[in-house]
Write an enzyme that holds these catalytic residues in place. Structure first.
Site, PDB file in Angstrom:
ATOM      1  N   VAL A 136       0.837  -1.198   0.000  1.00 14.66           N
ATOM      2  CA  VAL A 136       0.000   0.000   0.000  1.00 14.66           C
ATOM      3  C   VAL A 136       0.875   1.253   0.000  1.00 14.66           C
ATOM      4  O   VAL A 136       1.850   1.341   0.753  1.00 14.66           O
ATOM      5  CB  VAL A 136      -0.934   0.007   1.237  1.00 14.66           C
ATOM      6  CG1 VAL A 136      -1.817   1.246   1.232  1.00 14.66           C
ATOM      7  CG2 VAL A 136      -1.793  -1.255   1.258  1.00 14.66           C
ATOM      8  N   LYS A 150      -3.675   0.461  -3.091  1.00  8.41           N
ATOM      9  CA  LYS A 150      -3.292  -0.923  -2.781  1.00  8.41           C
ATOM     10  C   LYS A 150      -3.003  -1.648  -4.093  1.00  8.41           C
ATOM     11  O   LYS A 150      -3.863  -1.688  -4.988  1.00  8.41           O
ATOM     12  CB  LYS A 150      -4.428  -1.602  -2.017  1.00  8.41           C
ATOM     13  CG  LYS A 150      -4.129  -3.003  -1.523  1.00  8.41           C
ATOM     14  CD  LYS A 150      -5.309  -3.514  -0.680  1.00  8.41           C
ATOM     15  CE  LYS A 150      -5.064  -4.906  -0.146  1.00  8.41           C
ATOM     16  NZ  LYS A 150      -6.212  -5.366   0.681  1.00  8.41           N
ATOM     17  N   ASP A 285     -11.870 -10.071   9.475  1.00 11.50           N
ATOM     18  CA  ASP A 285     -10.445 -10.035   9.849  1.00 11.50           C
ATOM     19  C   ASP A 285     -10.198  -8.891  10.823  1.00 11.50           C
ATOM     20  O   ASP A 285      -9.317  -8.050  10.628  1.00 11.50           O
ATOM     21  CB  ASP A 285      -9.583  -9.881   8.592  1.00 11.50           C
ATOM     22  CG  ASP A 285      -8.100 -10.101   8.869  1.00 11.50           C
ATOM     23  OD1 ASP A 285      -7.777 -10.788   9.851  1.00 11.50           O
ATOM     24  OD2 ASP A 285      -7.261  -9.574   8.112  1.00 11.50           O
TER      25      ASP A 285
END
Length: 545
Positions: A136, A150, A285
């Site tokens: 990134v 990204k 996540d």
């Protein structure tokens, strides 16, 4: 597949076998027949004195991105693996060395068909983060926005595809040669992993997730997600607004800024619970590195490549688990888990409930703030494994995410109470589930199903009787205890009630174009009587041992 790729796959398979052999797994490879395909060089086993879990984690780490991601996914599967393996796989790190800026430019030009300078006023060539799949960079668009870009790591998709092909080969060998349990299918595990990692590789999919989260929290000024710039986004490149804040794992910086960590933890918990119980779409996540404390005591959430999607049924069942745990109704927890999962052979619900009670009840003697919900869910999934109950991926992902959310909350506030926050949302879901409108909707659906059953039953019954006449059916019924006979008796009674109910409906439907008659009266009487008896038998059945 070309000859070059086949040769590369054989080389990679040989490398994989060599690494596993070096970490003490030669016997398993020999047992499944892998060493018939490739030869491995003898390497000194430096991990011989370590446990199998540690050695397998070391092998995955050495084999690179695909196997690191596989280990991270397996760390979710507490229903399949012992606790020691789960603990080791959680240690796998996704860090990687940055790839050159020339490759970054090439990837952007290939995906967007334009150069960085065509849409960026400035571009920081030093990445702010680098992982196995992507890195990134910060940038400033010519239109004036601060963004992060990204970029997918070059060649990673081909590498993962080759490794997946090899994993499928190994999974087939494992399934053929090793006596695995009834709930573990190695090919299913690889299928799940392939879907997950391919989703992570598709940045357009992550962009869609960001937009959906933004829409779900559009009315909440305290929760922010990056804005996607679709003009500069594709499968290999994702351009999104920069989240300016302090990540929650930087506790010292949060203290320096005087941020109310207790309020921050509660906001994070309420945000996550809303994702689960209201939206049925949650971040898969969650950790302290992808949640940021922003100005005006709000939070920003990033890295949304992995998400969980819950249908109405799973949301309601998850709410039932929360409420049942809090009320110590372990029989209900067992029924919910069996309903959520599935078993290839019969599950003894009573034994399952007994084991749940024995494992969890000591925890439930604690006050709510002292209950580790992550530990509770882990033990539940372990019991599911023992009783051969296979749980869906979303449920397991949810269990890990709840555990991660709770860990973040307790780092921010030692008195953090995830269970009470969950209870608020779960209670609302249960109340809505049993609202008059939803009950009426359920009865309408039941009526439709029974009507369909009534139409199909004569043909199915006729087919059954014909097969019975031709001796094409065989029955093998063994009942070994009185409780099973009682269960069969209750089942038979309820089937009889259902047949009467359907018969009444059919009687009523046959007279819809005629004035109300005695036949209609008998039909309605049969329907209401059988329904009342059925409800009574269910209520009475709950009181039986």
């Amino acid at each position: 597949m070309g000859m070059d790729q086949t040769f590369k796959n054989i080389q990679r398979l040989s490398q994989i076998a060599g690494v596993f052999g070096a970490h003490g797994f030669s016997q398993i490879m020999k047992q499944i027949g892998l060493l018939k395909l490739v030869k491995i060089e003898n390497r000194p086993d430096s991990s011989a004195d370590r446990s199998a879990a540690v050695r397998l984690r070391m092998a995955f780490d050495e084999l690179g991105p695909t196997f690191i991601k596989l280990g991270q996914m397996l760390s979710l599967r507490s229903d399949l693996l012992p606790h020691e393996f789960i603990t080791e796989f959680k240690k796998l790190q996704d860090d990687a060395s940055p790839f050159p800026i020339s490759e970054v430019r090439r990837q952007i030009e290939k995906e967007l068909e334009c150069g960085i300078e065509d849409f960026c006023e400035s571009f920081d060539e030093n990445p702010i983060g680098a992982a196995s799949l992507a890195q990134v960079h910060r940038a400033h668009l010519k239109s004036g926005e601060d963004v992060v870009i990204k970029v997918r790591r070059p060649g990673i998709e081909d590498q993962i595809d080759a490794d997946l092909s090899i994993l499928y080969t190994i999974a087939r060998m494992l399934g053929r040669y090793l006596p695995l349990t009834a709930v573990v299918d190695p090919l299913d595990v690889v299928d799940e992993f392939a879907r997950s990692i391919r989703q992570e590789l598709d940045f357009a999919g992550e962009a869609g997730n960001l937009e959906r989260f933004s829409k779900n929290f559009a009315d909440d000024e305290k929760v922010h997600f990056p804005q996607v710039f679709w003009k500069y986004t594709g499968r290999r490149v994702l351009t999104m607004s920069y989240i300016d804040g302090v990540c929650l794992k930087n506790i010292e910086r949060l203290d320096e800024l005087g941020i109310d960590k207790k309020a921050l933890g509660r906001l994070g918990a309420r945000t996550f619970m809303k994702m689960i119980f209201i939206d049925g779409f949650f971040h898969g996540d969650i950790h302290g590195g992808n949640i940021f404390a922003m100005k005006d005591n709000s939070i920003g959430i990033i890295d949304c490549g992995i998400v969980g999607k819950l249908d109405r049924h799973i949301v309601a069942q998850t709410a039932s688990i929360f409420v049942s745990l809090l009320t110590r109704d372990f029989d209900s927890v067992a029924r919910v888990f069996i309903d959520l999962g599935g078993a290839k052979s019969g599950v003894n619900e009573r034994e399952f409930a007994r084991d749940l009670r024995g494992v969890i009840e000591p925890l439930m003697g604690l006050s709510l703030k002292d209950i580790n919900s992550g530990e509770v869910f882990f033990r539940l999934t372990q019991m599911a494994l023992k009783h051969r109950v296979r749980l869906p991926r979303e449920t397991l992902l949810l269990a890990r995410s709840i555990s991660s959310m709770e860990s973040i909350g307790r780092e921010l506030d030692p008195d953090f109470d995830a269970m009470s926050v969950g209870r608020e949302f779960a209670g609302n879901v249960i109340a809505e589930r049993y609202s008059p409108q939803n009950i009426a909707s359920d009865f309408v659906q039941i009526g439709r199903d029974l009507t369909t059953l009534g139409r199909n039953m004569p043909k199915q019954l006729e087919s059954f009787l014909r097969r019975l006449e031709r001796d094409e059916l065989a029955f093998d019924l063994r009942v070994r205890d009185i409780n099973t006979w009682k269960l069969l008796d209750r089942i038979g009674t309820r089937i009889a009630m259902a047949v009467l109910f359907v018969g009444g409906l059919i009687t009523i439907s046959l007279n819809t174009d005629k004035p109300f008659s005695m036949t209609d009266f008998l039909g309605y009487l049969t329907v209401m009587g059988s329904l009342g008896c059925f409800v009574f038998s269910v209520i009475k059945g709950k009181d039986r041992p």
